[in-house]
Design an enzyme around this catalytic site. Structure first.
Site, PDB file in Angstrom:
ATOM      1  N   THR A   1       0.408  -2.947   8.751  1.00 12.02           N
ATOM      2  CA  THR A   1      -0.751  -2.304   8.451  1.00 12.02           C
ATOM      3  C   THR A   1      -1.984  -2.352   9.459  1.00 12.02           C
ATOM      4  O   THR A   1      -2.131  -3.289   9.939  1.00 12.02           O
ATOM      5  CB  THR A   1      -1.193  -2.796   7.057  1.00 12.02           C
ATOM      6  OG1 THR A   1      -2.308  -2.161   6.390  1.00 12.02           O
ATOM      7  CG2 THR A   1      -1.420  -4.145   6.874  1.00 12.02           C
TER       8      THR A   1
ATOM      9  N   HIS B   1      -1.320   1.701  -4.263  1.00 12.94           N
ATOM     10  CA  HIS B   1      -1.457   3.010  -4.102  1.00 12.94           C
ATOM     11  C   HIS B   1      -0.708   4.117  -5.016  1.00 12.94           C
ATOM     12  O   HIS B   1      -0.721   5.380  -4.741  1.00 12.94           O
ATOM     13  CB  HIS B   1      -1.729   3.376  -2.550  1.00 12.94           C
ATOM     14  CG  HIS B   1      -2.659   2.597  -1.927  1.00 12.94           C
ATOM     15  ND1 HIS B   1      -2.562   2.448  -0.510  1.00 12.94           N
ATOM     16  CD2 HIS B   1      -3.698   2.127  -2.392  1.00 12.94           C
ATOM     17  CE1 HIS B   1      -3.740   1.988  -0.059  1.00 12.94           C
ATOM     18  NE2 HIS B   1      -4.539   1.746  -1.493  1.00 12.94           N
TER      19      HIS B   1
ATOM     20  N   ALA C   1       8.766  -4.611  12.845  1.00 10.12           N
ATOM     21  CA  ALA C   1       9.066  -5.528  11.697  1.00 10.12           C
ATOM     22  C   ALA C   1      10.631  -5.589  11.445  1.00 10.12           C
ATOM     23  O   ALA C   1      11.074  -6.598  10.948  1.00 10.12           O
ATOM     24  CB  ALA C   1       8.356  -4.660  10.390  1.00 10.12           C
TER      25      ALA C   1
ATOM     26  N   GLN D   1       0.848  -1.277   0.025  1.00 10.00           N
ATOM     27  CA  GLN D   1       0.023   0.026  -0.064  1.00 10.00           C
ATOM     28  C   GLN D   1       0.945   1.156  -0.051  1.00 10.00           C
ATOM     29  O   GLN D   1       0.222   2.414  -0.105  1.00 10.00           O
ATOM     30  CB  GLN D   1      -0.793  -0.058   1.372  1.00 10.00           C
ATOM     31  CG  GLN D   1      -1.843  -1.159   1.422  1.00 10.00           C
ATOM     32  CD  GLN D   1      -2.445  -1.292   2.854  1.00 10.00           C
ATOM     33  OE1 GLN D   1      -3.578  -0.715   2.861  1.00 10.00           O
ATOM     34  NE2 GLN D   1      -1.883  -2.067   3.654  1.00 10.00           N
ATOM     35  N   ASN D   2       2.328   0.916   0.009  1.00  2.98           N
ATOM     36  CA  ASN D   2       3.153   2.156   0.460  1.00  2.98           C
ATOM     37  C   ASN D   2       3.350   2.729  -1.034  1.00  2.98           C
ATOM     38  O   ASN D   2       3.536   1.953  -1.947  1.00  2.98           O
ATOM     39  CB  ASN D   2       4.368   1.813   1.072  1.00  2.98           C
ATOM     40  CG  ASN D   2       4.151   1.273   2.487  1.00  2.98           C
ATOM     41  OD1 ASN D   2       3.207   1.345   2.903  1.00  2.98           O
ATOM     42  ND2 ASN D   2       4.999   0.320   3.082  1.00  2.98           N
TER      43      ASN D   2
HETATM   44  N1  APR Z   1       6.607  -2.581  12.783  1.00  2.00           N
HETATM   45  C1  APR Z   1       5.669  -3.235  12.513  1.00  2.00           C
HETATM   46  N2  APR Z   1       4.394  -2.441  12.427  1.00  2.00           N
HETATM   47  C2  APR Z   1       4.299  -1.021  12.739  1.00  2.00           C
HETATM   48  C3  APR Z   1       5.613  -0.258  13.079  1.00  2.00           C
HETATM   49  C4  APR Z   1       6.835  -1.256  13.003  1.00  2.00           C
HETATM   50  N3  APR Z   1       7.978  -0.533  13.341  1.00  2.00           N
HETATM   51  N4  APR Z   1       5.243   1.014  13.317  1.00  2.00           N
HETATM   52  C5  APR Z   1       3.774   1.104  13.121  1.00  2.00           C
HETATM   53  N5  APR Z   1       3.309  -0.223  12.892  1.00  2.00           N
HETATM   54  C6  APR Z   1       1.948  -0.453  12.669  1.00  2.00           C
HETATM   55  C7  APR Z   1       0.947   0.161  13.294  1.00  2.00           C
HETATM   56  O1  APR Z   1       0.615  -0.596  14.733  1.00  2.00           O
HETATM   57  C8  APR Z   1      -0.303   0.401  12.348  1.00  2.00           C
HETATM   58  O2  APR Z   1      -0.928  -0.891  12.490  1.00  2.00           O
HETATM   59  O3  APR Z   1       1.818  -0.033  11.012  1.00  2.00           O
HETATM   60  C9  APR Z   1       0.370   0.382  11.018  1.00  2.00           C
HETATM   61  C10 APR Z   1       0.371   1.511  10.168  1.00  2.00           C
HETATM   62  O4  APR Z   1      -1.067   1.856  10.065  1.00  2.00           O
HETATM   63  P1  APR Z   1      -1.668   2.970   9.197  1.00  2.00           P
HETATM   64  O5  APR Z   1      -0.935   4.258   9.568  1.00  2.00           O
HETATM   65  O6  APR Z   1      -3.178   2.836   9.136  1.00  2.00           O
HETATM   66  O7  APR Z   1      -0.843   2.881   7.635  1.00  2.00           O
HETATM   67  P2  APR Z   1      -1.550   1.756   6.435  1.00  2.00           P
HETATM   68  O8  APR Z   1      -2.007   0.548   6.992  1.00  2.00           O
HETATM   69  O9  APR Z   1      -0.426   1.234   5.707  1.00  2.00           O
HETATM   70  O10 APR Z   1      -2.646   2.692   6.001  1.00  2.00           O
HETATM   71  C11 APR Z   1      -3.248   2.171   4.473  1.00  2.00           C
HETATM   72  O11 APR Z   1      -4.464   4.207   4.372  1.00  2.00           O
HETATM   73  O12 APR Z   1      -4.281   6.462   4.350  1.00  2.00           O
HETATM   74  C12 APR Z   1      -4.234   5.397   3.479  1.00  2.00           C
HETATM   75  O13 APR Z   1      -3.171   5.282   1.607  1.00  2.00           O
HETATM   76  C13 APR Z   1      -2.690   5.373   2.976  1.00  2.00           C
HETATM   77  O14 APR Z   1      -1.791   3.373   1.964  1.00  2.00           O
HETATM   78  C14 APR Z   1      -2.429   3.953   3.194  1.00  2.00           C
HETATM   79  C15 APR Z   1      -3.422   3.359   3.704  1.00  2.00           C
END
Ligand code: APR
Ligand code: ZN
Length: 264
Positions: A205, A128, A248, A110-111
């Site tokens: 995620t 995305h 991670a 998604q990144n």
């Molecule tokens: N290691 C593992 N997980 C982690 C770490 C880490 N070091 N740091 C944070 N996280 C986890 C958090 O606990 C959370 O569950 O990463 C996740 C980030 O979640 P979001 O901020 O919601 O990001 P994401 O899931 O990628 O969002 C999806 O939303 O805004 C849109 O387009 C954007 O692609 C994005 C989509």
């Protein structure tokens, strides 16, 4: 979580991966957190500082393209300073060792930060888009095909917000905004692979955004296993067969080490 629990979970995850023919990893912003790139929904995340409706919707862009461009150029600057972290490199390692064992590995991310490619992964599907690509906002224009755009500041553009040299429409980042469809080939290929995968490794995620977040559900519905790596539970934890709580950058390299051992 006792460390021996985590050790057992790492061994269990590695066993599932080593037995698989087709392995996917579905990644979100959390895998890039240790590269210094803010996530979206964690405290201090992007959606705490900005409103989605001001910077990540087609309406926001029509209303104030300069503000949206400034938001993305700020993110490009931050991403440019960032490097892949051990979690990215672990997945690049995993693609190589699985390929050498006659298995397949794909990242469905998604990144938009391009760090999986910089870490060396080849099989990557970007659901995305990619922040290093720009396109004409007029879908009938020949420049609506995304082109590589390394610029990170307004001064580097002839006019700002930038306009298309062939039709004069506004240029826009090649990223998917809320309310927009995902690239058709990317989502179709992702769902096809998800239905065939023996296991999907979900990393960093919240699982909050669809249709991307369907990927692990599809794998599970077709009898595949779900492994999740996250610093806390997410909305995908309830469908995970193995949930490894932790960073991670610490957990993925340990899983890959055990997969290497299992494939020897
Ligand atoms: N290691 C593992 N997980 C982690 C770490 C880490 N070091 N740091 C944070 N996280 C986890 C958090 O606990 C959370 O569950 O990463 C996740 C980030 O979640 P979001 O901020 O919601 O990001 P994401 O899931 O990628 O969002 C999806 O939303 O805004 C849109 O387009 C954007 O692609 C994005 C989509
Ligand atoms: Zn154009």
């Amino acid at each position: 979580m006792q460390s021996d629990d985590l050790k057992d979970l790492i061994l269990e995850a590695a066993k599932i991966i080593a037995r698989a023919k087709l392995v996917l990893s579905f990644t979100g912003a959390g895998i890039s957190a240790e590269s210094g790139i803010p996530t979206f929904r964690d405290s201090g995340g992007l959606w705490e500082k900005y409103r989605v409706e001001d910077v990540a919707t087609p309406e926001a862009f029509m209303r104030n393209p300069k503000f949206v461009w400034e938001f993305y150029l700020e993110r490009k600057k931050k991403i440019k300073e960032a490097n892949p972290n051990p979690a990215h490199y672990a997945l690049a390692d995993l693609e190589r060792i699985l390929r050498e064992s006659g298995k397949s590995f794909y990242i469905i991310t998604q990144n938009i930060d391009n760090l999986h490619r910089e870490a060396g992964n080849k099989n990557i599907i970007e659901l995305h888009g990619n922040i290093w690509y720009t396109k004409c906002s007029n879908s009938f224009c020949e420049k609506s095909r995304p082109f590589y755009d390394p610029r990170t500041s307004p001064e580097e553009y002839e006019d700002f917000p930038p306009r298309c040299s062939s039709c004069g429409s506004l240029l826009r980042p090649h990223v998917v905004w809320f309310g927009e469809p995902l690239p058709e080939d990317a989502i179709n290929e992702s769902f096809r692979l998800a239905s065939l995968a023996d296991v999907v490794i979900v990393v960093g995620t919240s699982g909050a955004v669809f249709p991307a977040a369907y990927v692990p559900y599809i794998t599970r519905e077709h009898g595949g296993k779900v492994i999740e790596v996250n610093i806390r539970t997410s909305s995908l934890t309830s469908i995970s067969d193995v949930f490894l709580m932790g960073r991670a950058g610490e957990i993925l390299p340990r899983i890959v080490e055990e997969v290497k051992r299992a494939l020897k």
